[in-house]
Enzyme design. Structure first.
Site, short mmCIF file in Angstrom:
data_model
loop_
_atom_site.label_atom_id
_atom_site.label_comp_id
_atom_site.label_asym_id
_atom_site.label_seq_id
_atom_site.Cartn_x
_atom_site.Cartn_y
_atom_site.Cartn_z
N HIS A 199 0.65 -0.99 0.02
CA HIS A 199 -0.06 0.02 -0.02
C HIS A 199 1.06 1.29 0.06
O HIS A 199 2.17 1.27 0.35
CB HIS A 199 -1.24 0.01 1.37
CG HIS A 199 -2.16 -0.91 1.17
ND1 HIS A 199 -2.07 -2.31 1.30
CD2 HIS A 199 -3.41 -0.63 0.51
CE1 HIS A 199 -3.21 -2.48 1.18
NE2 HIS A 199 -4.05 -1.82 0.72
N LYS A 205 -0.98 5.16 4.46
CA LYS A 205 -2.11 4.04 5.16
C LYS A 205 -2.01 4.05 6.65
O LYS A 205 -0.94 3.92 7.33
CB LYS A 205 -1.96 2.77 4.43
CG LYS A 205 -3.10 1.97 4.96
CD LYS A 205 -3.11 0.63 4.11
CE LYS A 205 -4.23 -0.40 4.69
NZ LYS A 205 -5.62 0.19 5.06
N1 LIG Z 1 -12.99 -0.95 2.29
C1 LIG Z 1 -12.30 -0.52 1.41
O1 LIG Z 1 -12.62 -0.88 0.08
C2 LIG Z 1 -11.37 0.81 1.49
C3 LIG Z 1 -11.16 0.95 2.67
N2 LIG Z 1 -10.35 1.97 3.07
C4 LIG Z 1 -10.28 2.57 4.31
O2 LIG Z 1 -10.77 3.70 4.50
C5 LIG Z 1 -10.24 4.49 5.56
C6 LIG Z 1 -9.80 5.93 5.08
O3 LIG Z 1 -8.96 5.92 4.21
P1 LIG Z 1 -8.20 6.98 3.15
O4 LIG Z 1 -9.17 7.90 2.58
O5 LIG Z 1 -7.00 6.49 2.63
O6 LIG Z 1 -7.77 7.80 4.48
P2 LIG Z 1 -7.55 9.48 4.58
O7 LIG Z 1 -6.67 9.90 5.87
O8 LIG Z 1 -7.20 10.18 3.32
O9 LIG Z 1 -8.99 10.02 4.99
C7 LIG Z 1 -9.77 9.83 6.09
C8 LIG Z 1 -10.53 11.13 6.18
O10 LIG Z 1 -11.34 11.12 7.38
C9 LIG Z 1 -11.05 12.25 8.53
N3 LIG Z 1 -11.34 11.80 9.76
C10 LIG Z 1 -10.70 11.23 10.77
N4 LIG Z 1 -11.25 11.17 11.72
C11 LIG Z 1 -12.75 11.56 11.34
C12 LIG Z 1 -13.79 11.63 12.26
N5 LIG Z 1 -13.88 11.49 13.52
N6 LIG Z 1 -14.92 12.24 11.56
C13 LIG Z 1 -15.07 12.21 10.25
N7 LIG Z 1 -13.88 12.36 9.51
C14 LIG Z 1 -12.72 12.09 10.20
C15 LIG Z 1 -9.80 12.44 8.09
O11 LIG Z 1 -9.25 13.86 8.66
P3 LIG Z 1 -7.90 14.26 9.04
O12 LIG Z 1 -7.07 14.13 7.58
O13 LIG Z 1 -7.84 15.39 9.50
O14 LIG Z 1 -7.37 12.99 9.96
C16 LIG Z 1 -9.50 12.32 6.50
O15 LIG Z 1 -10.07 13.35 5.90
C17 LIG Z 1 -8.99 3.58 6.08
O16 LIG Z 1 -9.15 2.76 7.12
C18 LIG Z 1 -8.61 2.90 4.79
O17 LIG Z 1 -7.97 1.47 5.37
C19 LIG Z 1 -9.71 2.92 2.01
C20 LIG Z 1 -9.99 2.40 0.66
C21 LIG Z 1 -10.82 1.26 0.33
O1 LIG Z 2 -6.15 2.41 2.94
C1 LIG Z 2 -6.13 1.93 2.06
O2 LIG Z 2 -5.79 2.54 1.09
C2 LIG Z 2 -7.14 0.60 1.78
N1 LIG Z 2 -7.53 0.14 2.69
C3 LIG Z 2 -8.44 -1.21 2.77
C4 LIG Z 2 -7.62 -2.32 3.59
O3 LIG Z 2 -7.03 -2.03 4.50
O4 LIG Z 2 -7.68 -3.35 3.23
C5 LIG Z 2 -8.74 -1.52 1.24
C6 LIG Z 2 -7.79 -1.19 0.47
O5 LIG Z 2 -6.81 -1.92 0.52
C7 LIG Z 2 -7.34 0.17 0.29
#
Ligand SMILES: NC(=O)C1=CN([C@@H]2O[C@H](COP(=O)(O)OP(=O)(O)OC[C@H]3O[C@@H](n4cnc5c(N)ncnc54)[C@H](OP(=O)(O)O)[C@@H]3O)[C@@H](O)[C@H]2O)C=CC1
Ligand SMILES: O=C(O)C1=N[C@H](C(=O)O)C[C@H](O)C1
Length: 251
Positions: A136, A140
């Site tokens: 990744h 992350k």
């Molecule tokens: N299931 C799936 O297919 C996927 C899952 N994911 C998961 O999604 C999550 C987010 O990933 P990603 O977008 O890369 O992370 P990012 O850090 O880019 O985005 C997370 C966002 O959430 C904000 N945030 C943090 N705490 C809160 C809160 N209490 N309420 C509202 N917003 C909040 C962060 O703010 P700040 O930057 O200020 O902390 C940031 O803007 C991770 O757990 C990742 O593993 C990601 C891709 C695919």
């Molecule tokens: O944080 C990410 O980017 C992603 N998070 C999810 C995970 O932890 O499996 C899904 C995907 O891998 C992207």
């Protein structure tokens, strides 16, 4: 009154949340009624009449968010990682007090990753050895990834069901971490590398042969069809659904 499903996104400024905001906004049958990020009040969700909220925040935030959603009868579609059996039980307990509310938690929303998990589960009983390598981007939050953890758990369960014993491994000395993290007896290795997005290999080994099941998410758009499917389906699936495969016909 519009007949569109009223959808909110939590974590709306994030890498995946911002893509989800665009995808919901572009869908003819959905209306984006709230796009919240850190420090925004969750009460805005009830004010906006959200019916479904997509959580793409952080493992530290998701439990509080889900507690609010479930108490207010708002269905949840969760991509945020960090799931343990204990956390899942807490969500089930909250849902028991809110019959009719649905929560989908998907370790991965991309179809290729869901298929990788299914293929790995299918292959597990045929091979003596198996290891998972997930790769990744370095921003992350967690390691191993939620997808890798789930893959290892599914593979381990399939091995148990087939009566397979522990994997062969004669390592007698090793630097800490050299053999990865042990998830239910399956070594999981986490690579964090600038330039990558989300990738996984499941390596199987048997006598004289190996099989590698590899998936690459090359853009955050890979997660959008799965998120939109979850948004559309979660309202008719009360209780907790873990894994997008339950909303797909994998044959
Ligand atoms: N299931 C799936 O297919 C996927 C899952 N994911 C998961 O999604 C999550 C987010 O990933 P990603 O977008 O890369 O992370 P990012 O850090 O880019 O985005 C997370 C966002 O959430 C904000 N945030 C943090 N705490 C809160 C809160 N209490 N309420 C509202 N917003 C909040 C962060 O703010 P700040 O930057 O200020 O902390 C940031 O803007 C991770 O757990 C990742 O593993 C990601 C891709 C695919
Ligand atoms: O944080 C990410 O980017 C992603 N998070 C999810 C995970 O932890 O499996 C899904 C995907 O891998 C992207």
């Amino acid at each position: 009154m519009s007949s569109k499903l009223r959808v909110a996104v939590l974590g709306a400024h994030g890498r995946i949340g911002s893509e989800a905001v665009r995808a919901v906004g572009a869908a003819d049958d959905l209306e984006l009624v709230a796009a919240l990020d850190r420090d925004d009040e969750l009460a805005a969700l009830t004010g906006a009449g959200a019916q479904v909220a997509v959580d793409l925040t952080h493992p530290d935030a998701v439990m509080g968010n889900l507690d609010f959603l479930i108490r207010n009868g708002i269905h949840g579609v969760v991509g945020t990682t960090g799931w343990t059996d204990e956390r899942l039980d807490t969500v089930r307990g909250a849902l028991a007090d809110s019959p009719g509310t649905g929560v989908l938690i998907a370790p991965n929303f991309s179809i290729g990753a869901v298929l990788t998990m299914a293929f790995a589960q299918q292959a597990a009983r045929f091979f003596e050895s198996v290891e998972v390598v997930e790769l990744h981007h370095p921003n992350k939050a967690d390691a191993p990834s939620g997808t890798a953890t789930r893959t290892a758990q599914l593979v381990a369960a399939a091995r148990r069901e087939a009566g397979a014993g522990p994997q062969p491994d004669a390592t007698s000395t090793a630097l800490d971490g050299a053999r990865g993290a042990d998830v239910d007896g399956v070594p999981v290795h986490s690579v964090r590398l600038r330039g990558l997005l989300a990738h996984q290999e499941v390596l199987f080994g048997g006598t004289g042969e190996t099989l590698t099941v590899r998936h690459d998410s090359l853009h955050h758009s890979s997660f959008m069809p799965g998120i939109l499917l979850g948004v559309r389906r979660v309202g008719s699936a009360p209780g907790l659904t873990f894994g997008l495969e339950h909303f797909l016909d994998l044959g």
